[in-house]
Design an enzyme around this catalytic site. Structure first.
Site, PDB file in Angstrom:
ATOM      1  CB  CYS A  73      -0.897   0.011   1.232  1.00 43.29           C
ATOM      2  SG  CYS A  73      -1.788   1.556   1.441  1.00 43.29           S
ATOM      3  CB  CYS A  79      -2.522   4.463   6.617  1.00 46.22           C
ATOM      4  SG  CYS A  79      -4.197   3.921   6.989  1.00 46.22           S
ATOM      5  CB  CYS A  82      -1.581  -1.585   7.766  1.00 50.37           C
ATOM      6  SG  CYS A  82      -2.890  -2.283   6.757  1.00 50.37           S
ATOM      7  CB  CYS A 161      -8.456   0.462   2.440  1.00 51.19           C
ATOM      8  SG  CYS A 161      -7.853  -0.588   3.776  1.00 51.19           S
ATOM      9  CD  GLN A 284     -15.065 -11.555  15.512  1.00 50.36           C
ATOM     10  OE1 GLN A 284     -14.163 -10.790  15.146  1.00 50.36           O
ATOM     11  NE2 GLN A 284     -15.126 -12.020  16.738  1.00 50.36           N
ATOM     12  CE1 TYR A 313     -18.624  -8.936  28.196  1.00 48.96           C
ATOM     13  CE2 TYR A 313     -18.365 -11.291  28.615  1.00 48.96           C
ATOM     14  CZ  TYR A 313     -18.269  -9.976  29.038  1.00 48.96           C
ATOM     15  OH  TYR A 313     -17.816  -9.715  30.304  1.00 48.96           O
ATOM     16  CD  GLU A 334     -24.058  -7.475  22.511  1.00 49.11           C
ATOM     17  OE1 GLU A 334     -23.104  -8.268  22.451  1.00 49.11           O
ATOM     18  OE2 GLU A 334     -23.917  -6.247  22.560  1.00 49.11           O
ATOM     19  CG  ASP A 383     -16.193 -13.101  21.411  1.00 55.02           C
ATOM     20  OD1 ASP A 383     -15.113 -12.496  21.566  1.00 55.02           O
ATOM     21  OD2 ASP A 383     -16.728 -13.256  20.302  1.00 55.02           O
ATOM     22  CB  CYS A 410     -10.212  -9.166  20.578  1.00 52.11           C
ATOM     23  SG  CYS A 410     -11.172  -8.178  21.716  1.00 52.11           S
TER      24      CYS A 410
HETATM   25  N1  SAH Z   1     -19.562 -13.080  20.097  1.00 54.54           N
HETATM   26  C1  SAH Z   1     -19.914 -12.045  19.154  1.00 54.54           C
HETATM   27  C2  SAH Z   1     -19.564 -10.635  19.625  1.00 54.54           C
HETATM   28  C3  SAH Z   1     -18.217 -10.427  20.246  1.00 54.54           C
HETATM   29  S1  SAH Z   1     -17.725  -8.723  20.419  1.00 54.54           S
HETATM   30  C4  SAH Z   1     -19.291 -12.326  17.808  1.00 54.54           C
HETATM   31  O1  SAH Z   1     -18.378 -13.129  17.685  1.00 54.54           O
HETATM   32  O2  SAH Z   1     -19.757 -11.746  16.830  1.00 54.54           O
HETATM   33  C5  SAH Z   1     -18.133  -8.312  22.039  1.00 54.54           C
HETATM   34  C6  SAH Z   1     -19.588  -8.003  22.236  1.00 54.54           C
HETATM   35  O3  SAH Z   1     -19.764  -7.728  23.616  1.00 54.54           O
HETATM   36  C7  SAH Z   1     -20.111  -6.786  21.494  1.00 54.54           C
HETATM   37  O4  SAH Z   1     -21.259  -7.166  20.777  1.00 54.54           O
HETATM   38  C8  SAH Z   1     -20.457  -5.791  22.616  1.00 54.54           C
HETATM   39  O5  SAH Z   1     -21.593  -5.005  22.310  1.00 54.54           O
HETATM   40  C9  SAH Z   1     -20.741  -6.702  23.758  1.00 54.54           C
HETATM   41  N2  SAH Z   1     -20.564  -6.178  25.122  1.00 54.54           N
HETATM   42  C10 SAH Z   1     -19.690  -5.245  25.565  1.00 54.54           C
HETATM   43  N3  SAH Z   1     -19.750  -5.126  26.904  1.00 54.54           N
HETATM   44  C11 SAH Z   1     -20.683  -6.019  27.329  1.00 54.54           C
HETATM   45  C12 SAH Z   1     -21.179  -6.387  28.621  1.00 54.54           C
HETATM   46  N4  SAH Z   1     -20.724  -5.810  29.728  1.00 54.54           N
HETATM   47  N5  SAH Z   1     -22.115  -7.351  28.679  1.00 54.54           N
HETATM   48  C13 SAH Z   1     -22.580  -7.952  27.556  1.00 54.54           C
HETATM   49  N6  SAH Z   1     -22.131  -7.652  26.321  1.00 54.54           N
HETATM   50  C14 SAH Z   1     -21.200  -6.688  26.202  1.00 54.54           C
END
Ligand code: SAH
Length: 456
Positions: A73, A79, A82, A161, A284, A313, A334, A383, A410
């Protein structure tokens, strides 16, 4: 050692930060140095000294690293999108594996932990299904759109991009032309004036559907009919909307949506499940790798069809639905309400009925359900966002005593912190599998399987 600003040294770059800075040491004192690659020998000038570390500017490469490559790039260096383009892809994966391992050992206290090699990408470019493009003006008053420079809000004017789909380039180009032609002002952060702040573009990797959402500091887009007409010339255009954000904030999206054209979502598939994705929902960003991530989570969950699973989550129910076909019942939690609406629709659209979703904070919903209804779990999946899990949640999880915990993370630093808590309560880390989700970026996803070891 006494190090001062403007001192010059020769250093060897030994490691990289998640932000892509090289790390080199002078007499054991670590310096962070932009624009370097692990293995480089460079001449640096000290620009800032703190108590335990400092920052250096790279003045000259004395011996280039064998892992250096020419970034494809043209704006890779400026930027902020990346961080690792100047490094061979194989080396990127190796560094990410090393980072996860180091954090689990140092922060997690898991001295003997085995971390698998990162599941990488065959082609580490053009993988993203979501692009957010800030609009503004440069010093000459010309409309610019593209990506923020590292750590600043200076916009690098770049339509294409290399992580995004080529369709994004066309959408950015058309939008820029549209603003110019009709004299519509881009937003200016300093004065909080101007209308168009960002474009959010999403595309369905397998469906080819395209979504455009214009984030505005106002309530209407002038000449919107013409904008819609032009956008509809893009193949696959499925959803056009406005998002209203009149706040002085770095947060890109506001809460209010105005639907202009098509459906309020696009669809995409992961495995054999179809998901509806709204502008405000988390999904994602790397669809090919997401399949590998969820397959790993599914395999770590060890489902036989009889299990009760909690997916905390859960976003739009991606993992929940992915697991539901192999479990007795899945409960998802969520915090974002529209995401849960998507999750419910997604369950219905895929004919999956053994799932139930709750809106709220995981650390409030689960403890409450556990106290009031004594809910049970054989497997718990978490997650969380980068900050990891709240301790109240971990407390409830260990009280519920599921056989297995699958932690999708993550951020390996907060992962390590949470694993420490869970291992102290008798869980044992069985498998650690990092999965590449952000090729050319510094971050990595990690899936961990933990099982309850009753002897502790
Ligand atoms: N498992 C899903 C999302 C993961 S990202 C996937 O793979 O697509 C993390 C998620 O947690 C987001 O959607 C965010 O809105 C949510 N989140 C953030 N803080 C939170 C909390 N305290 N309780 C519940 N969800 C939450």
């Amino acid at each position: 050692m006494m190090m001062k600003k403007n001192d010059c040294f020769t250093v060897k770059i030994e490691d990289m930060t998640t932000d892509g800075d090289g790390i080199g040491k002078v007499d054991g004192f670590p310096l962070f140095i932009k624009d370097t690659v692990v293995g480089d020998e460079v001449e640096i000038k000290v620009i800032k000294v703190k108590k335990t570390y400092g920052y250096g500017r790279m003045m000259r490469i004395l011996v280039p690293s064998p892992f250096r490559v020419d970034p494809p790039c043209p704006v890779a260096r400026q930027c902020g999108g990346c961080q690792l383009q100047a490094m061979a892809y194989e080396k990127q994966l190796e560094l990410k594996q090393k980072k996860v391992k180091e954090n689990l050992v140092r922060i997690g206290g898991l001295a003997d932990v085995k971390v698998e090699p990162v599941i990488g990408m065959e082609d580490p470019f053009r993988y993203r299904n979501k692009t957010q493009v800030p609009f503004g003006k440069n010093k000459e008053g010309k409309i610019v759109a593209g990506f923020y420079a590292g750590r600043t809000h200076t916009i690098i004017d770049q339509e294409d991009c290399l992580l995004a789909q080529p369709v994004c380039r066309d959408i950015i180009h058309i939008t820029k032309g549209f603003l110019k032609e009709f004299g519509i002002e881009p937003y200016d952060e300093q004065s909080h004036k101007g209308l168009v702040r960002h474009l959010l573009i999403r595309n369905g990797y397998f469906t080819g559907q395209v979504m455009v959402c214009v984030i505005i500091n106002g309530t209407k887009l002038p000449h919107q009919e013409e904008f819609i007409r032009r956008m509809c010339e893009i193949p696959g255009m499925t959803s056009i909307s406005l998002n209203i954000n009149r706040e002085r904030t770095n947060v890109i999206m506001g809460k209010q949506m105005v639907w202009l054209y098509g459906t309020p979502y696009i669809e995409d598939k992961i495995g054999d499940i179809t998901y509806q994705i709204s502008p405000l929902s988390f999904f994602q960003v790397n669809p090919l790798q997401t399949k590998k991530l969820y397959d790993t989570a599914l395999s770590f969950a060890g489902l036989t069809g009889n299990e009760t699973v909690w997916d905390l989550y859960c976003g739009i129910g991606t993992i929940s639905l992915f697991l539901a076909r192999h479990a007795k019942m899945v409960y998802g939690v969520e915090i974002v309400e529209p995401a849960i609406q998507d999750a419910r629709k997604n369950a219905q659209a895929n004919g999956i009925s053994n799932v139930q979703f709750f809106v709220g904070k995981a650390e409030e919903v689960l403890p409450k359900k556990y106290e009031e209804e004594a809910v049970k779990a054989d497997v718990i999946v978490v997650d969380p966002p980068r900050k990891g899990c709240d301790e109240t949640l971990l407390q409830t999880i260990t009280a519920m005593l599921p056989k297995r915990i699958v932690y999708v993370s993550c951020d390996s630093a907060t992962l390590a912190r949470d694993l420490k808590y869970l291992t102290e309560k008798g869980y044992e880390v069985k498998k650690v599998q990092p999965v590449e989700m952000f090729a050319m970026g510094g971050h990595v996803e990690t899936v961990v399987q933990m099982v309850y070891d009753g002897n502790k």
